[in-house]
Scaffold this active site. Structure first.
Site, PDB file in Angstrom:
ATOM      1  CG  ASP A   1      51.844  67.304  14.050  1.00 22.43           C
ATOM      2  OD1 ASP A   1      52.723  66.687  13.430  1.00 22.43           O
ATOM      3  OD2 ASP A   1      51.576  68.501  13.845  1.00 22.43           O
TER       4      ASP A   1
ATOM      5  CE  LYS B   1      50.982  60.869  11.137  1.00 23.39           C
ATOM      6  NZ  LYS B   1      50.531  62.075  11.855  1.00 23.39           N
TER       7      LYS B   1
ATOM      8  N   GLY C   1      56.658  65.131  10.366  1.00 20.60           N
ATOM      9  CA  GLY C   1      57.623  65.163  11.462  1.00 20.60           C
ATOM     10  C   GLY C   1      57.155  64.160  12.484  1.00 20.60           C
ATOM     11  CG  HIS C   2      56.120  60.705  11.597  1.00 20.62           C
ATOM     12  ND1 HIS C   2      55.792  59.668  10.760  1.00 20.62           N
ATOM     13  CD2 HIS C   2      55.262  61.704  11.289  1.00 20.62           C
ATOM     14  CE1 HIS C   2      54.785  60.044   9.975  1.00 20.62           C
ATOM     15  NE2 HIS C   2      54.453  61.270  10.279  1.00 20.62           N
TER      16      HIS C   2
ATOM     17  CD  GLN D   1      51.680  64.694   5.373  1.00 19.87           C
ATOM     18  OE1 GLN D   1      51.561  63.813   4.530  1.00 19.87           O
ATOM     19  NE2 GLN D   1      52.863  65.056   5.809  1.00 19.87           N
TER      20      GLN D   1
HETATM   21  P1  GDP Z   1      53.276  62.395  14.445  1.00 17.96           P
HETATM   22  O1  GDP Z   1      53.546  63.405  13.392  1.00 17.96           O
HETATM   23  O2  GDP Z   1      51.873  61.843  14.356  1.00 17.96           O
HETATM   24  O3  GDP Z   1      54.292  61.292  14.495  1.00 17.96           O
HETATM   25  O4  GDP Z   1      53.347  63.166  15.837  1.00 17.96           O
HETATM   26  P2  GDP Z   1      54.485  64.218  16.296  1.00 17.96           P
HETATM   27  O5  GDP Z   1      55.713  63.471  16.613  1.00 17.96           O
HETATM   28  O6  GDP Z   1      54.581  65.344  15.332  1.00 17.96           O
HETATM   29  O7  GDP Z   1      53.811  64.835  17.593  1.00 17.96           O
HETATM   30  C1  GDP Z   1      53.449  64.058  18.686  1.00 17.96           C
HETATM   31  C2  GDP Z   1      54.202  64.560  19.924  1.00 17.96           C
HETATM   32  O8  GDP Z   1      53.629  63.997  21.078  1.00 17.96           O
HETATM   33  C3  GDP Z   1      55.657  64.167  19.961  1.00 17.96           C
HETATM   34  O9  GDP Z   1      56.395  65.177  20.603  1.00 17.96           O
HETATM   35  C4  GDP Z   1      55.649  62.883  20.786  1.00 17.96           C
HETATM   36  O10 GDP Z   1      56.889  62.628  21.422  1.00 17.96           O
HETATM   37  C5  GDP Z   1      54.588  63.218  21.781  1.00 17.96           C
HETATM   38  N1  GDP Z   1      53.813  62.088  22.315  1.00 17.96           N
HETATM   39  C6  GDP Z   1      53.390  60.965  21.673  1.00 17.96           C
HETATM   40  N2  GDP Z   1      52.583  60.242  22.477  1.00 17.96           N
HETATM   41  C7  GDP Z   1      52.496  60.926  23.630  1.00 17.96           C
HETATM   42  C8  GDP Z   1      51.779  60.716  24.851  1.00 17.96           C
HETATM   43  O11 GDP Z   1      51.040  59.771  25.024  1.00 17.96           O
HETATM   44  N3  GDP Z   1      51.914  61.672  25.823  1.00 17.96           N
HETATM   45  C9  GDP Z   1      52.705  62.760  25.685  1.00 17.96           C
HETATM   46  N4  GDP Z   1      52.765  63.626  26.681  1.00 17.96           N
HETATM   47  N5  GDP Z   1      53.385  62.992  24.546  1.00 17.96           N
HETATM   48  C10 GDP Z   1      53.284  62.095  23.541  1.00 17.96           C
HETATM   49  P1  IMO Z   2      52.779  64.648  10.362  1.00 16.88           P
HETATM   50  O1  IMO Z   2      53.099  63.446   9.501  1.00 16.88           O
HETATM   51  C1  IMO Z   2      50.579  68.354  10.785  1.00 16.88           C
HETATM   52  C2  IMO Z   2      49.885  70.702   7.157  1.00 16.88           C
HETATM   53  C3  IMO Z   2      50.581  72.040   7.060  1.00 16.88           C
HETATM   54  C4  IMO Z   2      49.555  72.797   6.252  1.00 16.88           C
HETATM   55  C5  IMO Z   2      49.045  71.745   5.273  1.00 16.88           C
HETATM   56  C6  IMO Z   2      49.710  71.753   3.914  1.00 16.88           C
HETATM   57  O2  IMO Z   2      53.911  65.080  11.221  1.00 16.88           O
HETATM   58  O3  IMO Z   2      51.513  64.439  11.089  1.00 16.88           O
HETATM   59  P2  IMO Z   2      52.105  70.993   3.054  1.00 16.88           P
HETATM   60  O4  IMO Z   2      53.476  71.426   3.436  1.00 16.88           O
HETATM   61  O5  IMO Z   2      51.851  69.533   3.245  1.00 16.88           O
HETATM   62  O6  IMO Z   2      51.703  71.424   1.672  1.00 16.88           O
HETATM   63  O7  IMO Z   2      51.121  71.780   4.061  1.00 16.88           O
HETATM   64  O8  IMO Z   2      49.288  70.494   5.897  1.00 16.88           O
HETATM   65  N1  IMO Z   2      50.773  69.550   7.418  1.00 16.88           N
HETATM   66  C7  IMO Z   2      50.867  68.930   8.604  1.00 16.88           C
HETATM   67  N2  IMO Z   2      50.292  69.198   9.785  1.00 16.88           N
HETATM   68  N3  IMO Z   2      51.365  67.280  10.664  1.00 16.88           N
HETATM   69  C8  IMO Z   2      51.931  66.973   9.475  1.00 16.88           C
HETATM   70  O9  IMO Z   2      52.618  65.833   9.275  1.00 16.88           O
HETATM   71  C9  IMO Z   2      51.723  67.827   8.378  1.00 16.88           C
HETATM   72  N4  IMO Z   2      52.140  67.845   7.104  1.00 16.88           N
HETATM   73  C10 IMO Z   2      51.542  68.884   6.517  1.00 16.88           C
HETATM   74  O10 IMO Z   2      50.788  72.606   8.326  1.00 16.88           O
HETATM   75  O11 IMO Z   2      48.479  73.180   7.069  1.00 16.88           O
HETATM   76 MG    MG Z   3      54.247  65.362  13.234  1.00 12.99          MG
END
Ligand code: GDP
Ligand code: IMO
Ligand code: MG
Length: 427
Positions: A13, A16, A40-41, A223
């Site tokens: 998270d 990416k 979850g991207h 991840q």
């Molecule tokens: P990922 O799994 O690495 O793709 O990240 P996620 O989407 O799960 O979580 C990142 C969150 O931060 C999302 O809600 C993005 O919209 C948000 N986000 C990304 N870059 C920034 C930033 O520079 N500032 C803020 N405030 N939010 C951001």
């Molecule tokens: P993105 O791509 C954050 C974590 C779960 C748990 C562990 C194992 O959005 O960054 P799983 O379901 O993979 O067997 O769970 O890994 N986990 C993540 N945490 N971002 C993710 O993906 C994750 N995918 C799995 O919360 O701790």
């Molecule tokens: Mg994510």
């Protein structure tokens, strides 16, 4: 050769999805090589938010080919749910291809994920319950079902019937659960196999071809490095390899094919699920980071655990990924604090530790050693160049570079595409 991998430096998270979408405007191809719809991207375009789980984040850029590689585990139902949302928004989904070697997630994998977590009680990992671990278990046990099996309907039905029977043995005898309905699964997944067939290709050939032709190819990590099965905080990890090395196996290319490795790194640290977290803040400061950063899971909605920047983690991540540049994300979130802390080392039994320990008990005993930086206390979401940033924010960026030994090439100051400061082009 213009290839770049985008990997998570922490526990996932990190942002990416945003950076992949940003870089994809110059990419001909975006490739996922591991994980599944546990990811979850988030991509925000013109205020509209897209949450991608299995489909690469390049899909929102017209013209980019999107590959789901052999190392990914595919939940066909989840795949079509995502396609439906994208189609409804008029996004072109005809450029998505799924590897013929990828393993498939079935309903019994999800049920086994749920039951095994419940059975662990306090020791639970806190998985996303998407069936990821059990699917990779079948793969390593050499009993999994692959997408190429879907191209042969008879063989697919036979294999699936055998696997449902075997899974029901475990569900009933080991966990005391209710058996799954074999006929219903066969019917539903035979239909899903038919629908998925047109997407299935030997994607390794497509990726290799694009690299040979000198096209811009982006590899999208899911991840984070500390969730890596081998190199993360085992057993509180996922069941795949989110580090850069995972792309070679997970997309079927040579290990030397990737030129740049961008470590997507939050300006602080978060983790969702259980496991060690040395710089975690369980106080009002942690709550403030969570609220300002909207730190709730994209896949599960769970509140994320929050803490200060952990330089031991990110330095370790730079080593195991061969990171050539950092994208420092969510820097705007830190704009509310008088003082910000960065952990540069751990303290264990009076000694300073700078290498990330393998042993979880040692990690639990580690205390962070912090360096303090003054806050900037202003809204930086409108900054569009490095020089626009307040001096304190620039000093924070330099501190991250010093602690991690990696240059910060991109700075993100908001979720939007335009809220991105590029100091050095990646592709
Ligand atoms: P990922 O799994 O690495 O793709 O990240 P996620 O989407 O799960 O979580 C990142 C969150 O931060 C999302 O809600 C993005 O919209 C948000 N986000 C990304 N870059 C920034 C930033 O520079 N500032 C803020 N405030 N939010 C951001
Ligand atoms: P993105 O791509 C954050 C974590 C779960 C748990 C562990 C194992 O959005 O960054 P799983 O379901 O993979 O067997 O769970 O890994 N986990 C993540 N945490 N971002 C993710 O993906 C994750 N995918 C799995 O919360 O701790
Ligand atoms: Mg994510």
């Amino acid at each position: 050769m213009a290839t770049a991998a985008v990997i998570g430096s922490q526990w996932g998270d990190e942002g990416k999805g945003k950076i992949i979408d940003y870089l994809a405007k110059r990419a001909d191809m975006v490739v996922r090589g591991q994980g599944g719809n546990n990811a979850g991207h988030t991509v925000v375009i013109g205020g509209k938010k897209y949450a991608l789980h299995l489909i690469p984040s390049g899909v929102l850029n017209p013209g980019t080919v999107n590959i789901i590689g052999n190392g990914v585990v595919i939940d066909p139902k989840g795949f079509f749910d995502e396609i439906k949302v994208l189609d409804a928004d008029g996004i072109d989904t005809s450029r998505i291809f799924v590897s013929d070697r990828a393993h498939i997630v079935f309903p019994y994998h999800k049920e086994l994920d749920r039951l095994s977590e419940n059975a662990k009680g306090d020791e639970k990992i806190g998985t996303t319950q998407k069936g990821i671990g059990p699917c990779y278990c079948d793969k390593t046990a050499r009993v999994g079902i692959r997408t190429c099996d879907m191209l042969r309907p008879e063989r697919f039905r036979e294999k699936l019937a055998a696997r449902v029977k075997a899974a029901n043995e475990t569900i009933v005898k080991i966990y005391g659960g209710a058996p799954m309905d074999e006929a219903a699964i066969l019917e539903e997944y035979t239909d899903l196999a038919r629908r998925l067939s047109p997407y299935i290709r030997d994607t390794g050939v497509l990726v290799d071809g694009a690299i040979r032709e000198g096209k811009n190819v982006l590899f999208e990590g899911a991840q984070g490095s500390l969730l890596d099965l081998d190199l993360g905080t085992y057993p509180f990890v996922t069941s795949s390899h989110p580090v850069s090395g995972g792309f070679a196996i997970g997309s079927g290319i040579g290990a030397a094919s990737i030129r740049e490795v961008v470590g997507i790194t939050k300006a602080y640290t978060t983790r969702v699920g259980a496991g060690p977290f040395v710089t975690e803040l369980t106080d009002a400061v942690g709550d403030m980071i969570r609220e300002r950063g909207h730190e709730y899971g994209t896949t599960t909605g769970r509140p994320r655990r929050c803490g200060w920047f952990d330089g031991v983690v990110v330095r370790y991540s730079a080593r195991i990924n061969g990171t050539t540049g950092t994208a420092l994300m969510l820097l705007d979130v830190l704009g509310a604090f008088d003082e910000i802390r960065l952990c540069y080392a751990y303290e264990h039994e009076g000694r300073e530790i700078t290498d990330f320990p393998a042993d979880l008990e040692t990690l639990h005993e580690c205390r962070p050693r912090y360096r303090t930086a003054p806050g900037w206390k202003t809204d930086i979401t409108g900054c569009r160049s490095y020089d626009d940033l307040p001096a304190e924010a620039r000093a924070y960026v330099r501190a991250v570079e010093e602690i991690t030994g990696v240059p910060v090439k991109i700075i993100s100051v908001g979720p939007g595409r335009d809220q991105t400061i590029v100091r050095e082009e990646i592709l």
